[in-house]
Design a protein around this motif. Structure first.
Motif, short mmCIF file in Angstrom:
data_model
loop_
_atom_site.label_atom_id
_atom_site.label_comp_id
_atom_site.label_asym_id
_atom_site.label_seq_id
_atom_site.Cartn_x
_atom_site.Cartn_y
_atom_site.Cartn_z
N TYR A 32 3.09 33.27 102.38
CA TYR A 32 2.57 34.22 103.37
C TYR A 32 2.86 35.65 102.92
O TYR A 32 3.72 35.91 102.07
N TRP A 33 2.13 36.57 103.52
CA TRP A 33 2.46 37.99 103.41
C TRP A 33 2.13 38.67 104.73
O TRP A 33 1.31 38.19 105.51
N GLY A 34 2.80 39.80 105.00
CA GLY A 34 2.55 40.55 106.22
C GLY A 34 1.42 41.54 106.04
O GLY A 34 1.25 42.12 104.96
N ASN A 35 0.63 41.73 107.08
CA ASN A 35 -0.47 42.67 107.07
C ASN A 35 -0.11 43.94 107.83
O ASN A 35 0.84 43.97 108.62
N TYR A 36 -0.89 45.00 107.60
CA TYR A 36 -0.58 46.29 108.22
C TYR A 36 -0.70 46.24 109.74
O TYR A 36 -0.07 47.03 110.44
N ASP A 37 -1.51 45.35 110.26
CA ASP A 37 -1.70 45.28 111.72
C ASP A 37 -0.66 44.40 112.41
O ASP A 37 -0.75 44.15 113.61
N GLY A 38 0.34 43.93 111.67
CA GLY A 38 1.38 43.10 112.26
C GLY A 38 1.11 41.62 112.20
O GLY A 38 1.97 40.82 112.59
N SER A 39 -0.06 41.23 111.74
CA SER A 39 -0.37 39.81 111.59
C SER A 39 0.14 39.31 110.24
O SER A 39 0.62 40.09 109.41
N TYR A 40 0.02 38.00 110.01
CA TYR A 40 0.51 37.39 108.77
C TYR A 40 -0.56 36.45 108.22
O TYR A 40 -1.13 35.66 108.95
N THR A 41 -0.80 36.58 106.93
CA THR A 41 -1.77 35.72 106.25
C THR A 41 -1.04 34.66 105.45
O THR A 41 -0.05 34.96 104.76
N TYR A 42 -1.53 33.44 105.57
CA TYR A 42 -0.91 32.29 104.91
C TYR A 42 -1.89 31.66 103.94
O TYR A 42 -3.08 31.53 104.24
N ILE A 43 -1.38 31.28 102.77
CA ILE A 43 -2.16 30.52 101.79
C ILE A 43 -1.50 29.16 101.63
O ILE A 43 -0.29 29.08 101.41
N MET A 44 -2.29 28.10 101.76
CA MET A 44 -1.74 26.75 101.61
C MET A 44 -2.32 26.09 100.37
O MET A 44 -3.52 26.08 100.15
N LYS A 45 -1.42 25.55 99.56
CA LYS A 45 -1.78 24.79 98.37
C LYS A 45 -1.72 23.31 98.70
O LYS A 45 -0.71 22.82 99.19
N VAL A 46 -2.82 22.60 98.44
CA VAL A 46 -2.88 21.15 98.66
C VAL A 46 -3.27 20.49 97.35
O VAL A 46 -4.40 20.63 96.89
N LYS A 47 -2.34 19.80 96.74
CA LYS A 47 -2.61 19.10 95.49
C LYS A 47 -2.50 17.59 95.71
O LYS A 47 -1.53 17.12 96.30
N ASN A 48 -3.49 16.86 95.25
CA ASN A 48 -3.50 15.41 95.40
C ASN A 48 -2.77 14.78 94.21
O ASN A 48 -3.26 14.81 93.08
#
Length: 223
Positions: A32-48
């Motif tokens: 994740y990282w924090g955004n300027y508007d106070g929200s948070y963006t998440y990236i999910m890795k899914v490996k089979n």
């Protein structure tokens, strides 16, 4: 499936002889990282990583309890049902374990998967409101196994939350068949997978685990 494709019941432990052995084994990581508007963006890795075992069943007296829109429940006997070694990931998602978040910017990566916010069956704070979940699934009709996350393939998806969450319950669903839902049958979902209540068989198996998130750093995609 069309209203709650992947509903997560939090604990998969202690109810199977070995709860991971019938499921597709996936490598799951969230950054994740924090955004300027106070929200948070998440990236999910899914490996089979592929299936790891077969011939595991649900407990002998296991029952599925399905919550209906009017608040009532119905029960299905699903004891001693085989959970096969399905190897293609066809559904996956996250349970925020919260019910008061703003979820936005759900992205599907370079895939045919479709992500959407859904209400789960779990209620982590016991206030009568279901947890918020995000589920990614292939189109309801017309998809092929080549569009699934096949063994050794990796998919990245993302989403934004109004607050920082440090851990999620994450699930993946495996199948060897493109038909995992039959609208003509009684269908229900639980912590073990997608269950055909008419034929009394599981058409897809789920693996659930809790994972902690990590703050993003340079080169995170290599981990």
């Amino acid at each position: 499936m069309k209203t709650a494709l992947l509903v997560l019941l939090i604990s998969v432990s202690a109810v199977l002889t070995n709860p991971t052995q019938a499921m597709t084994l996936a490598e799951l990581k969230i950054y994740y990282w924090g955004n300027y508007d106070g929200s948070y963006t998440y990236i999910m890795k899914v490996k089979n990583n592929g299936p790891i075992a077969a011939d595991v069943t649900t407990p002998a007296n296991y029952q599925i309890i399905q919550w209906l829109p009017d608040g009532s429940t119905t029960t299905f006997d699903a004891g001693d049902k085989y959970l096969t070694d399905d190897e293609n990931l066809v559904v996956f998602g996250i349970d925020t374990k919260r019910d008061d978040l703003i979820i936005s910017n759900i992205r599907n990566g370079l895939s045919a998967f479709q992500g959407e916010e859904e209400a789960g069956f779990s209620d982590s704070n016991n206030n009568g409101v279901a947890n918020q979940t995000i589920a990614w699934h292939l189109p309801f009709f017309g998809w092929t196994l080549e569009e699934a996350i096949n063994v050794d393939e990796t998919l990245f998806v993302s989403f934004t939350l109004s607050e920082k969450i440090d851990e999620f319950d994450v699930w993946v669903g495996g199948s060897d068949d493109t038909v995992i839902w039959n609208d003509q049958h009684i269908m229900v979902e639980d912590k073990f997978g997608i269950y055909d209540g008419t034929d009394e068989v599981y058409l897809a198996s789920f693996l659930t685990r809790n994972i902690k998130v990590k703050r993003i750093f340079f080169g995170w995609w290599k981990n």
